[in-house]
Design an enzyme around this catalytic site. Structure first.
Site, PDB file in Angstrom:
ATOM      1  N   LYS A 260       0.977  -1.121  -0.215  1.00  0.00           N
ATOM      2  CA  LYS A 260      -0.165  -0.146   0.011  1.00  0.00           C
ATOM      3  C   LYS A 260       0.946   1.193  -0.035  1.00  0.00           C
ATOM      4  O   LYS A 260       2.050   1.125   0.517  1.00  0.00           O
ATOM      5  CB  LYS A 260      -0.729   0.154   1.186  1.00  0.00           C
ATOM      6  CG  LYS A 260      -1.931  -1.221   1.150  1.00  0.00           C
ATOM      7  CD  LYS A 260      -2.649  -0.870   2.781  1.00  0.00           C
ATOM      8  CE  LYS A 260      -3.652  -2.005   2.672  1.00  0.00           C
ATOM      9  NZ  LYS A 260      -5.095  -1.505   1.901  1.00  0.00           N
ATOM     10  N   ARG A 334     -10.164 -11.649   2.215  1.00  0.00           N
ATOM     11  CA  ARG A 334     -10.961 -12.646   1.850  1.00  0.00           C
ATOM     12  C   ARG A 334     -10.193 -13.977   1.631  1.00  0.00           C
ATOM     13  O   ARG A 334     -11.204 -15.229   1.974  1.00  0.00           O
ATOM     14  CB  ARG A 334     -11.544 -12.111   0.293  1.00  0.00           C
ATOM     15  CG  ARG A 334     -10.338 -12.106  -0.793  1.00  0.00           C
ATOM     16  CD  ARG A 334     -10.754 -11.376  -1.852  1.00  0.00           C
ATOM     17  NE  ARG A 334     -10.800 -10.053  -1.667  1.00  0.00           N
ATOM     18  CZ  ARG A 334     -11.199  -8.971  -2.606  1.00  0.00           C
ATOM     19  NH1 ARG A 334     -11.492  -9.242  -3.790  1.00  0.00           N
ATOM     20  NH2 ARG A 334     -11.136  -7.640  -2.299  1.00  0.00           N
TER      21      ARG A 334
HETATM   22  N1  BES Z   1      -7.982  -3.594   4.648  1.00  0.00           N
HETATM   23  C1  BES Z   1      -8.035  -3.387   3.402  1.00  0.00           C
HETATM   24  C2  BES Z   1      -9.600  -2.666   2.888  1.00  0.00           C
HETATM   25  C3  BES Z   1      -9.828  -1.177   3.809  1.00  0.00           C
HETATM   26  C4  BES Z   1      -9.277  -0.142   2.895  1.00  0.00           C
HETATM   27  C5  BES Z   1     -10.120  -1.186   5.023  1.00  0.00           C
HETATM   28  C6  BES Z   1      -9.509   1.140   3.458  1.00  0.00           C
HETATM   29  C7  BES Z   1     -10.158   0.349   5.497  1.00  0.00           C
HETATM   30  C8  BES Z   1      -9.950   1.332   4.842  1.00  0.00           C
HETATM   31  C9  BES Z   1      -8.410  -4.649   2.459  1.00  0.00           C
HETATM   32  O1  BES Z   1      -7.603  -5.580   2.887  1.00  0.00           O
HETATM   33  C10 BES Z   1      -7.869  -4.108   1.045  1.00  0.00           C
HETATM   34  O2  BES Z   1      -6.531  -3.799   0.937  1.00  0.00           O
HETATM   35  N2  BES Z   1      -8.525  -4.040   0.039  1.00  0.00           N
HETATM   36  C11 BES Z   1      -8.229  -3.946  -1.252  1.00  0.00           C
HETATM   37  C12 BES Z   1      -8.570  -4.838  -2.271  1.00  0.00           C
HETATM   38  C13 BES Z   1      -8.337  -4.845  -3.601  1.00  0.00           C
HETATM   39  C14 BES Z   1      -6.788  -5.159  -3.816  1.00  0.00           C
HETATM   40  C15 BES Z   1      -8.964  -5.751  -4.604  1.00  0.00           C
HETATM   41  C16 BES Z   1      -8.677  -2.561  -1.535  1.00  0.00           C
HETATM   42  O3  BES Z   1      -9.916  -2.288  -0.948  1.00  0.00           O
HETATM   43  O4  BES Z   1      -8.209  -1.725  -2.230  1.00  0.00           O
HETATM   44 MN    MN Z   2      -5.467  -5.584   2.161  1.00  0.00          MN
END
Ligand code: BES
Ligand code: MN
Ligand code: ZN
Length: 478
Positions: A260, A334
């Site tokens: 990230k 997931r």
């Molecule tokens: N934990 C994150 C989702 C999240 C994002 C929670 C912002 C709270 C605030 C999750 O694991 C994630 O990174 N999801 C990705 C999925 C994508 C890679 C398909 C996302 O939402 O960008």
């Molecule tokens: Mn994630």
């Protein structure tokens, strides 16, 4: 704040009395006589957010807080006004406060549990300005005159059980991620369980490997810390229904190899708030002695990059035997939930509900004001949404149509773990569905509601306790 509901307020014992009043006539409200006079003398009209503090004799301070139009009183609005009460009491260093909310709606116990949370602040790591740290405030909420002694006591117990559950979730979420590790989260689940008379089983890495939880093992590979899989069992005698609750417990989500951006990455300590919600709900349900069997389940690990971390291009075999092509290691929630949902399904409960800070896409869609709700069971959707409206914890249903499966189709495996940006919250839910074998399952994406990025009139910055109130309300309706 410790909250009791009282049928009478002893003004001489209070540092500060707070009176919440709506717009309109105050003559027919059940207010104690001296207060009626103060309201009249101040010509207080109850407009929203107008706050007047009056110095008196007994009690020494009376603060009138306007809550706006009386026909528009909602628990969300009242929660914000009560947060003002908590903040004012803290600034004044009041030790003992009284609160009068002379309206029938929202219900007294919801008002009491909101009050109990109103001075919440997570401050164990504040070592300077110690005088601003949390100190105990005793609050007495005046009961509506129609209630007898026994029902007042019951309402107070109810409010305190909910507040305890919410508090647990907030503390777990706010604890820094070097402390709230998978091992510690499991330990906290055990401590809470012991306190609430619930059975708790903690599975370690070896057990997890033996159970072939491929998703959890894959995500854990990048971390130096062991994963945990936790099962809490609340089994009351007269239970007719069995509900399994499943939580995402990523104690820190860096994204892994698909790392990230640095900005706000610290917020990913909250990525275990689904697991925290499960712990808090089981705690509150057990304290309330709800007549429903509840199995609380969560998987916990960090998601980090390293030489051994799982990476895009891998194919992982999940606990239920299905294969997943990894295209983005940041879609880790997931992966661990797939295994946890399969485990939950094997228990054959009547309903499964999962809680996960699963997608940024859900936050894009709904911001922090509602959690995404995904289910194929219309009756379950209705009941959960209704429970959400009653508790002010809004849920908004999004689709779970099979067409969306196209977006996670893989050339090399049964599915891939990300469908890209479009419909990101939905494709995540559709992915989870592949691991559920239960006719009544709901997925709550709490990515937007689990924590507040900033302090607001309604709540403190940080973990909110999302999931507890709406679920307890739902469980009570079963
Ligand atoms: N934990 C994150 C989702 C999240 C994002 C929670 C912002 C709270 C605030 C999750 O694991 C994630 O990174 N999801 C990705 C999925 C994508 C890679 C398909 C996302 O939402 O960008
Ligand atoms: Mn994630
Ligand atoms: Zn995550």
């Amino acid at each position: 704040m410790f909250v009791d509901i009282s049928r009478e307020l002893k003004f001489s014992k209070l540092d500060h009395l707070f009176v919440l009043l709506a717009e309109g006539k105050h003559d027919d409200l059940s207010l104690p006589d001296p207060i009626r006079k103060i309201v009249r003398d101040a010509a207080f009209d109850g407009r929203a957010d107008v706050v007047v503090t009056i110095l008196g004799h007994e009690p020494r301070k009376v603060t009138l807080i306007g809550v706006g139009k009386s026909d528009a009183l909602t628990i969300r609005g009242v929660r914000a006004q009560l947060t003002a009460v908590g903040r004012i009491a803290k600034k004044h260093r009041d030790k003992s406060i009284g609160v009068i909310f002379p309206y029938a709606q929202p219900e007294t116990s919801a008002v009491a549990d909101a009050l109990a949370q109103s001075d919440y602040k997570y401050d164990p790591y504040i070592t300077v300005k110690k005088d601003l740290k949390r100190y105990p405030i005793d609050a007495a909420l005046l009961a509506p005159p129609s209630l007898d002694k026994k029902s007042v006591a019951q309402l107070a117990d109810h409010a305190r059980a909910i507040a305890a559950g919410v508090n647990t979730v907030r503390d777990l979420g706010n604890t820094p991620c070097n402390v709230m590790t998978p091992e510690r989260l499991a330990e906290r689940a055990q401590e809470v369980s012991k306190d609430a008379g619930v059975k708790c089983t903690v599975y370690t890495k070896r057990d997890i490997e033996k159970m072939k939880m491929g998703g959890l093992i894959a995500v854990n590979r990048g971390s130096d810390l062991e994963p945990r899989f936790v099962v809490m069992e609340y089994t009351p005698k007269k239970a007719k229904k069995h509900v399994a609750l499943v939580g995402k417990g990523i104690t820190f989500d860096s994204g892994g190899i698909s790392i990230k951006p640095a900005e706000k990455m610290e917020e990913m300590k909250f990525d275990m708030c689904g697991a925290a919600a499960v712990i808090g709900i089981v705690e509150a349900a057990a304290k309330l002695e709800l007549p429903v069997k509840i199995t609380g389940i969560f998987a916990a690990t960090e998601n980090l990059p390293s030489g051994s971390a799982y990476k895009p291009g891998e194919i992982i075999t999940m606990m239920n035997g299905k294969t997943v092509e990894i295209v983005n290691t940041d879609a880790e929630g997931r992966m661990i939930l797939g295994d946890a949902l399969h485990y939950a399904s094997s228990l054959k409960p009547d309903h499964i509900i999962d809680y996960a800070t699963l997608t940024g896409a859900c936050v894009v869609a709904l911001a922090g004001d509602a959690a995404g709700l995904f289910t194929d069971d219309d009756a379950l959707a209705r009941n959960l949404i209704h429970a959400g409206e009653r508790t002010g914890e809004r849920l908004w249903r999004l689709p779970l149509w099979d067409e969306y499966k196209d977006l996670i189709r893989s050339e090399w495996a049964d599915m891939k773990n990300s469908g890209g940006r479009w419909g990101g919250a939905i494709t995540a839910a559709v992915f989870l569905k592949e691991f559920v074998d239960c006719p009544s399952w709901a997925h709550l994406d709490i990515a937007g509601t689990a924590y507040a990025e900033n302090e607001s009139p309604r709540e403190a910055k940080g973990a909110t306790g999302a999931g507890v109130r709406v679920t307890i309300e739902f469980l009570q309706s079963l």
